[in-house]
Design a protein around this motif. Structure first.
Motif, PDB file in Angstrom:
ATOM      1  N   GLY A  48       0.804  -1.218   0.000  1.00 49.01           N
ATOM      2  CA  GLY A  48       0.000   0.000   0.000  1.00 49.01           C
ATOM      3  C   GLY A  48       0.836   1.265   0.000  1.00 49.01           C
ATOM      4  N   LYS A  49       1.937   1.255  -0.683  1.00 48.00           N
ATOM      5  CA  LYS A  49       2.826   2.418  -0.742  1.00 48.00           C
ATOM      6  C   LYS A  49       2.782   3.041  -2.132  1.00 48.00           C
ATOM      7  N   SER A  50       2.938   4.363  -2.149  1.00 48.42           N
ATOM      8  CA  SER A  50       2.990   5.079  -3.425  1.00 48.42           C
ATOM      9  C   SER A  50       4.448   5.318  -3.798  1.00 48.42           C
ATOM     10  N   LEU A  51       4.657   5.830  -4.985  1.00 48.67           N
ATOM     11  CA  LEU A  51       6.014   6.114  -5.442  1.00 48.67           C
ATOM     12  C   LEU A  51       6.673   7.159  -4.552  1.00 48.67           C
ATOM     13  N   SER A  52       5.913   8.166  -4.130  1.00 48.97           N
ATOM     14  CA  SER A  52       6.492   9.192  -3.252  1.00 48.97           C
ATOM     15  C   SER A  52       6.868   8.605  -1.894  1.00 48.97           C
ATOM     16  N   ASP A  53       6.103   7.591  -1.403  1.00 47.76           N
ATOM     17  CA  ASP A  53       6.467   6.923  -0.153  1.00 47.76           C
ATOM     18  C   ASP A  53       7.800   6.194  -0.298  1.00 47.76           C
ATOM     19  N   VAL A  54       7.982   5.505  -1.413  1.00 51.99           N
ATOM     20  CA  VAL A  54       9.219   4.763  -1.655  1.00 51.99           C
ATOM     21  C   VAL A  54      10.400   5.729  -1.755  1.00 51.99           C
ATOM     22  N   ILE A  55      10.205   6.833  -2.436  1.00 56.72           N
ATOM     23  CA  ILE A  55      11.278   7.830  -2.559  1.00 56.72           C
ATOM     24  C   ILE A  55      11.624   8.395  -1.195  1.00 56.72           C
ATOM     25  N   LEU A  58      13.740   5.788   0.627  1.00 61.52           N
ATOM     26  CA  LEU A  58      15.091   5.623   0.091  1.00 61.52           C
ATOM     27  C   LEU A  58      15.940   6.873   0.219  1.00 61.52           C
ATOM     28  N   ASP A  59      15.331   8.042   0.078  1.00 64.88           N
ATOM     29  CA  ASP A  59      16.067   9.306   0.154  1.00 64.88           C
ATOM     30  C   ASP A  59      15.218  10.325   0.896  1.00 64.88           C
ATOM     31  N   PRO A  60      15.306  10.359   2.222  1.00 62.93           N
ATOM     32  CA  PRO A  60      14.452  11.261   3.002  1.00 62.93           C
ATOM     33  C   PRO A  60      14.635  12.737   2.667  1.00 62.93           C
ATOM     34  N   SER A  61      15.809  13.124   2.206  1.00 63.07           N
ATOM     35  CA  SER A  61      16.039  14.537   1.909  1.00 63.07           C
ATOM     36  C   SER A  61      15.466  14.951   0.560  1.00 63.07           C
ATOM     37  N   ALA A  62      15.028  14.004  -0.260  1.00 62.23           N
ATOM     38  CA  ALA A  62      14.527  14.330  -1.600  1.00 62.23           C
ATOM     39  C   ALA A  62      13.205  15.087  -1.549  1.00 62.23           C
ATOM     40  N   GLY A  63      12.393  14.841  -0.542  1.00 64.42           N
ATOM     41  CA  GLY A  63      11.076  15.465  -0.491  1.00 64.42           C
ATOM     42  C   GLY A  63      11.044  16.816   0.164  1.00 64.42           C
ATOM     43  N   LEU A  64      12.171  17.245   0.741  1.00 63.47           N
ATOM     44  CA  LEU A  64      12.188  18.523   1.439  1.00 63.47           C
ATOM     45  C   LEU A  64      12.302  19.673   0.454  1.00 63.47           C
ATOM     46  N   PRO A  65      11.538  20.729   0.666  1.00 65.59           N
ATOM     47  CA  PRO A  65      11.693  21.913  -0.181  1.00 65.59           C
ATOM     48  C   PRO A  65      13.092  22.492   0.009  1.00 65.59           C
ATOM     49  N   SER A  66      13.628  23.062  -1.026  1.00 59.71           N
ATOM     50  CA  SER A  66      15.014  23.519  -0.998  1.00 59.71           C
ATOM     51  C   SER A  66      15.244  24.707  -0.069  1.00 59.71           C
ATOM     52  N   ARG A  67      14.271  25.555   0.133  1.00 59.00           N
ATOM     53  CA  ARG A  67      14.473  26.742   0.955  1.00 59.00           C
ATOM     54  C   ARG A  67      13.876  26.595   2.353  1.00 59.00           C
TER      55      ARG A  67
END
Length: 122
Positions: A48-55, A58-67
């Motif tokens: 029951g996971k989405s692609l954004s959950d998997v990302i 695997l890479d917790p810093s990928a979802g953070l806004p840059s600023r």
């Protein structure tokens, strides 16, 4: 270009594309990638996971806004450095952190931007 030559050119292009498609179908690397994608999609569905959950896993810093920081507060900007310009004609000195200084604008209008930038003191 006549319609007949246009048709034959399109026909040749289609034949080339079909040949390329057939060569890709026989590519072992592509087969492995397709198998991986299918297995991953199956696992995501099973858990029951989405692609954004998997990302995010695997890479917790990928979802953070840059600023933004961890709590959503804006990060502090780097302080601007003071630039010092010295007019060699008058000896007048201007210190500014930006390019919006009244005297600096007047100099750029009178002498040109490139000339005034060459007056920048290091």
């Amino acid at each position: 270009m006549s319609k007949l030559s246009e048709f034959r050119a399109a026909e040749r292009a289609l034949a080339e594309q079909l040949a390329h498609l057939e060569s890709l179908k026989n590519d072992s690397v592509l087969k492995k990638e397709i198998e991986f994608e299918e297995r991953l999609a199956g696992l995501m569905k099973e858990y029951g996971k989405s692609l954004s959950d998997v990302i995010a896993i695997l890479d917790p810093s990928a979802g953070l806004p840059s600023r933004r920081g961890a709590k959503g507060a804006p990060q502090a900007r780097r302080a601007r450095t003071v630039k010092v310009y010295k007019n060699p004609n008058t000896g007048e000195v201007v210190e500014t952190k930006g390019g919006n200084h009244r005297v600096l604008k007047a100099w750029k209008a009178q002498y040109s931007n490139a000339t005034v930038e060459s007056w920048l003191q290091v």
